[in-house]
Scaffold this active site. Structure first.
Site, PDB file in Angstrom:
ATOM      1  N   ARG A   1       0.827  -1.209   0.000  1.00  0.00           N
ATOM      2  CA  ARG A   1       0.000   0.000   0.000  1.00  0.00           C
ATOM      3  C   ARG A   1       0.862   1.259   0.000  1.00  0.00           C
ATOM      4  O   ARG A   1       0.403   2.328  -0.357  1.00  0.00           O
ATOM      5  CB  ARG A   1      -0.866   0.053   1.272  1.00  0.00           C
ATOM      6  CG  ARG A   1      -2.008  -0.913   1.303  1.00  0.00           C
ATOM      7  CD  ARG A   1      -2.592  -1.019   2.709  1.00  0.00           C
ATOM      8  NE  ARG A   1      -3.154   0.232   3.239  1.00  0.00           N
ATOM      9  CZ  ARG A   1      -4.380   0.660   2.979  1.00  0.00           C
ATOM     10  NH1 ARG A   1      -5.169  -0.012   2.207  1.00  0.00           N
ATOM     11  NH2 ARG A   1      -4.820   1.801   3.523  1.00  0.00           N
TER      12      ARG A   1
ATOM     13  N   ARG B   1       9.420   6.309  -3.288  1.00  0.00           N
ATOM     14  CA  ARG B   1       9.704   7.238  -4.390  1.00  0.00           C
ATOM     15  C   ARG B   1      11.092   7.852  -4.260  1.00  0.00           C
ATOM     16  O   ARG B   1      11.493   8.250  -3.171  1.00  0.00           O
ATOM     17  CB  ARG B   1       8.700   8.401  -4.370  1.00  0.00           C
ATOM     18  CG  ARG B   1       7.274   7.989  -4.497  1.00  0.00           C
ATOM     19  CD  ARG B   1       6.429   9.214  -4.852  1.00  0.00           C
ATOM     20  NE  ARG B   1       5.008   8.886  -4.766  1.00  0.00           N
ATOM     21  CZ  ARG B   1       4.244   9.247  -3.745  1.00  0.00           C
ATOM     22  NH1 ARG B   1       4.711   9.968  -2.749  1.00  0.00           N
ATOM     23  NH2 ARG B   1       2.974   8.901  -3.752  1.00  0.00           N
TER      24      ARG B   1
ATOM     25  N   ARG C   1      -8.792  -6.854  13.640  1.00  0.00           N
ATOM     26  CA  ARG C   1      -8.110  -5.932  14.537  1.00  0.00           C
ATOM     27  C   ARG C   1      -9.113  -4.852  14.905  1.00  0.00           C
ATOM     28  O   ARG C   1      -9.915  -4.398  14.078  1.00  0.00           O
ATOM     29  CB  ARG C   1      -6.891  -5.288  13.859  1.00  0.00           C
ATOM     30  CG  ARG C   1      -5.785  -6.257  13.581  1.00  0.00           C
ATOM     31  CD  ARG C   1      -5.201  -6.869  14.829  1.00  0.00           C
ATOM     32  NE  ARG C   1      -4.399  -5.919  15.584  1.00  0.00           N
ATOM     33  CZ  ARG C   1      -3.888  -6.182  16.781  1.00  0.00           C
ATOM     34  NH1 ARG C   1      -4.129  -7.351  17.377  1.00  0.00           N
ATOM     35  NH2 ARG C   1      -3.152  -5.288  17.407  1.00  0.00           N
TER      36      ARG C   1
ATOM     37  N   ARG D   1      -0.577   5.796  16.360  1.00  0.00           N
ATOM     38  CA  ARG D   1      -0.483   7.129  15.769  1.00  0.00           C
ATOM     39  C   ARG D   1      -1.319   8.111  16.551  1.00  0.00           C
ATOM     40  O   ARG D   1      -2.182   7.730  17.342  1.00  0.00           O
ATOM     41  CB  ARG D   1      -0.888   7.124  14.292  1.00  0.00           C
ATOM     42  CG  ARG D   1      -2.208   6.479  13.985  1.00  0.00           C
ATOM     43  CD  ARG D   1      -2.417   6.333  12.461  1.00  0.00           C
ATOM     44  NE  ARG D   1      -3.463   5.338  12.215  1.00  0.00           N
ATOM     45  CZ  ARG D   1      -3.743   4.790  11.036  1.00  0.00           C
ATOM     46  NH1 ARG D   1      -3.071   5.127   9.968  1.00  0.00           N
ATOM     47  NH2 ARG D   1      -4.706   3.891  10.921  1.00  0.00           N
TER      48      ARG D   1
ATOM     49  N   GLU E   1      -4.304   6.561  18.929  1.00  0.00           N
ATOM     50  CA  GLU E   1      -4.906   5.334  18.406  1.00  0.00           C
ATOM     51  C   GLU E   1      -4.156   4.117  18.926  1.00  0.00           C
ATOM     52  O   GLU E   1      -2.938   4.025  18.759  1.00  0.00           O
ATOM     53  CB  GLU E   1      -4.847   5.403  16.871  1.00  0.00           C
ATOM     54  CG  GLU E   1      -5.500   4.241  16.178  1.00  0.00           C
ATOM     55  CD  GLU E   1      -5.550   4.437  14.659  1.00  0.00           C
ATOM     56  OE1 GLU E   1      -5.685   5.583  14.179  1.00  0.00           O
ATOM     57  OE2 GLU E   1      -5.431   3.427  13.962  1.00  0.00           O
TER      58      GLU E   1
ATOM     59  N   TYR F   1      -9.863  -5.872   3.219  1.00  0.00           N
ATOM     60  CA  TYR F   1      -9.243  -4.599   3.624  1.00  0.00           C
ATOM     61  C   TYR F   1      -9.491  -3.563   2.526  1.00  0.00           C
ATOM     62  O   TYR F   1      -8.605  -3.161   1.800  1.00  0.00           O
ATOM     63  CB  TYR F   1      -7.743  -4.844   3.826  1.00  0.00           C
ATOM     64  CG  TYR F   1      -6.912  -3.732   4.440  1.00  0.00           C
ATOM     65  CD1 TYR F   1      -7.476  -2.544   4.900  1.00  0.00           C
ATOM     66  CD2 TYR F   1      -5.533  -3.880   4.566  1.00  0.00           C
ATOM     67  CE1 TYR F   1      -6.679  -1.554   5.455  1.00  0.00           C
ATOM     68  CE2 TYR F   1      -4.739  -2.896   5.116  1.00  0.00           C
ATOM     69  CZ  TYR F   1      -5.309  -1.732   5.559  1.00  0.00           C
ATOM     70  OH  TYR F   1      -4.508  -0.757   6.100  1.00  0.00           O
TER      71      TYR F   1
ATOM     72  N   ASP G   1     -10.394  -0.012   0.825  1.00  0.00           N
ATOM     73  CA  ASP G   1     -10.380   1.439   0.995  1.00  0.00           C
ATOM     74  C   ASP G   1     -11.762   1.977   0.645  1.00  0.00           C
ATOM     75  O   ASP G   1     -12.557   1.291   0.002  1.00  0.00           O
ATOM     76  CB  ASP G   1      -9.333   2.068   0.065  1.00  0.00           C
ATOM     77  CG  ASP G   1      -7.914   1.869   0.586  1.00  0.00           C
ATOM     78  OD1 ASP G   1      -7.753   1.710   1.811  1.00  0.00           O
ATOM     79  OD2 ASP G   1      -6.980   1.873  -0.228  1.00  0.00           O
TER      80      ASP G   1
HETATM   81  N1  UDP Z   1       3.134   1.161   7.640  1.00  0.00           N
HETATM   82  C1  UDP Z   1       4.352   1.193   8.279  1.00  0.00           C
HETATM   83  N2  UDP Z   1       4.783   2.338   8.854  1.00  0.00           N
HETATM   84  C2  UDP Z   1       4.042   3.464   8.838  1.00  0.00           C
HETATM   85  C3  UDP Z   1       2.799   3.448   8.169  1.00  0.00           C
HETATM   86  C4  UDP Z   1       2.376   2.268   7.599  1.00  0.00           C
HETATM   87  O1  UDP Z   1       5.049   0.191   8.337  1.00  0.00           O
HETATM   88  O2  UDP Z   1       4.483   4.482   9.394  1.00  0.00           O
HETATM   89  C5  UDP Z   1       2.701  -0.110   7.030  1.00  0.00           C
HETATM   90  C6  UDP Z   1       2.100  -1.049   8.052  1.00  0.00           C
HETATM   91  O3  UDP Z   1       2.452  -2.360   7.683  1.00  0.00           O
HETATM   92  C7  UDP Z   1       0.625  -0.834   7.886  1.00  0.00           C
HETATM   93  C8  UDP Z   1       0.503  -0.581   6.392  1.00  0.00           C
HETATM   94  O4  UDP Z   1       1.707   0.095   6.057  1.00  0.00           O
HETATM   95  O5  UDP Z   1      -0.122  -1.935   8.288  1.00  0.00           O
HETATM   96  C9  UDP Z   1      -0.676   0.263   6.002  1.00  0.00           C
HETATM   97  O6  UDP Z   1      -0.714   1.398   6.817  1.00  0.00           O
HETATM   98  P1  UDP Z   1      -1.797   2.531   6.712  1.00  0.00           P
HETATM   99  O7  UDP Z   1      -1.477   3.518   7.743  1.00  0.00           O
HETATM  100  O8  UDP Z   1      -1.879   2.972   5.299  1.00  0.00           O
HETATM  101  O9  UDP Z   1      -3.110   1.739   7.055  1.00  0.00           O
HETATM  102  P2  UDP Z   1      -4.537   2.334   7.432  1.00  0.00           P
HETATM  103  O10 UDP Z   1      -4.692   2.001   8.850  1.00  0.00           O
HETATM  104  O11 UDP Z   1      -4.482   3.792   7.190  1.00  0.00           O
HETATM  105  O12 UDP Z   1      -5.487   1.568   6.562  1.00  0.00           O
END
Ligand code: UDP
Length: 371
Positions: A170, A174, A247, A278, A304, A352, A354
């Site tokens: 995901r 870059r 989860r 976060r 969170e 999962y 979006d």
């Molecule tokens: N991820 C990570 N570090 C970060 C943010 C995301 O390793 O700082 C990885 C982690 O494996 C996570 C996945 O990317 O499960 C997707 O994260 P995202 O925050 O996009 O998921 P959301 O909860 O927003 O769907």
């Protein structure tokens, strides 16, 4: 029968389905067990701030049809997600981009960054078998250790070696100074919050809140020709084949008497020691302004915490690993044998999804279903 459709769940899947059904001249009743519409995209105004009560939602899509669809119901602002990672007090830019590589290794040019990654990814030979290997092969061990491992293990409660590699795909990598988290043509937050957007989708449709479908199933089923169920698929079948794992997330919300707590909508705490994954500072989704364009004097933050779902909790994320995938496939067979019911959405399809993908799936289903 009173209604053509009973839609269980007033989240995005249910609201889109209900809207389309009504538009096609069908009669629809929407129910939800919560006291509010909008499912997990629900926002609530606190001190002029639209608080994302069930976690941050940033709308992003490459699907023009979906973008045109949602913009009928709300105006979207120009918010672009650029989370910051906090690893033991050190800050890094996300997703992985030149700012991140510069901070991590002191590299200045894209060639230097690429060489660093190349050198570190060598430890993975062959096709990555799990999230850890996938992550190292994408960005190398340093970034894996500081920005991925701790966060991922907190979010999923599982070792990175036990998680499927698609989760990490995901995240873009870059070699440019572009810290837009999403590779999406269209992105933004509905002005005034998601609840208003969903309310517009449900305009003119009967909605009954605080109504638990599974607890009153026979009586509710009797009201409609067909049911659209967006709750957990295993709960629908009384967990007869066992429970799927989810989860869950818990939020600690705080209203602070200061204008700026962290200077960004999202800061990820990527070390293992910090108990939260976060912190969201909601005002920055709308640039710190109230609806009249004035600066907001206070701020609302949400810490969170991720946890394993247990009965009574809200399920948020399906755990799409092998074991759960196999169990879901069994439930799917039961679902296909069931008459007059459609299973949809993140929980109904154990996927999962979006937001844009949920909307696209609901629109596809409507096309197939509503004649
Ligand atoms: N991820 C990570 N570090 C970060 C943010 C995301 O390793 O700082 C990885 C982690 O494996 C996570 C996945 O990317 O499960 C997707 O994260 P995202 O925050 O996009 O998921 P959301 O909860 O927003 O769907």
């Amino acid at each position: 029968m009173k209604y053509d459709y009973l839609v269980v769940g007033a989240g995005l899947y249910g609201a889109v389905f209900a809207h389309e059904a009504k538009k096609a001249g069908k009669s629809v009743l929407v129910i939800d067990k919560r006291p509010n519409i909008a499912g997990n995209v629900y926002t609530e105004e606190i001190e002029g701030i639209n608080v994302h009560k069930y976690g941050a939602h940033i709308f992003h899509t490459n699907n023009k049809k979906v973008w045109e669809y949602v913009t009928q119901f709300a105006e979207f602002n120009r918010f672009t997600n650029s989370p910051v990672a906090n690893y033991k007090g050190e800050l890094f830019s996300l997703p992985f981009n030149m700012y991140t590589f510069n901070k991590m290794w002191g590299v200045v040019t894209p060639e230097e960054a690429a060489a660093k990654i190349e050198e570190q990814r060598k430890e993975i030979t062959g096709e990555p078998k799990n999230l850890e290997e996938q992550a190292i092969s994408l960005v190398g061990r340093d970034i894996y250790e500081k920005l991925i491992k701790g966060y991922t293990e907190k979010q999923w409660g599982r070792d990175c070696k036990e998680l499927p590699s698609f989760i990490i795909k995901r995240l873009p990598v870059r070699l440019t100074f572009d810290n837009n988290y999403f590779n999406a043509l269209y992105q933004g937050i509905p002005v005034g919050g998601y609840t208003g957007m969903v309310a517009n989708m449900l305009k003119g449709i009967e909605v009954r809140l605080n109504t638990d479908y599974l607890a009153n199933k026979a009586e509710l089923d009797a009201l409609a020709e067909k049911v659209v169920y967006t709750g957990p698929i295993d709960a629908y079948f009384g967990f007869s084949l066992g429970t799927l794992e989810y989860r869950s997330v818990r939020f600690e919300n705080e209203l602070l008497d200061k204008p700026n707590f962290q200077g960004n909508a999202a800061v990820n705490y990527t070390d293992r020691e910090t108990p939260w994954t976060r912190i969201i500072e909601h005002k920055w989704f709308e640039f710190g302004k109230d609806k009249n364009g004035n600066d907001l004097p206070k701020t609302v933050i949400s810490r969170e915490y991720s946890s394993e779902w247990k009965p009574g909790d809200e399920p948020y994320y399906p755990v799409n690993d092998e074991k759960n995938g196999a169990l879901y496939a069994e439930y799917r067979k039961l679902a296909e044998a069931e008459k007059n019911i459609i299973f949809g959405g993140r929980l109904g399809e154990y996927k999962y999804y979006d937001m844009d993908a949920v909307i696209a799936a609901a629109l596809d289903k409507c096309e197939e279903e509503i004649k």
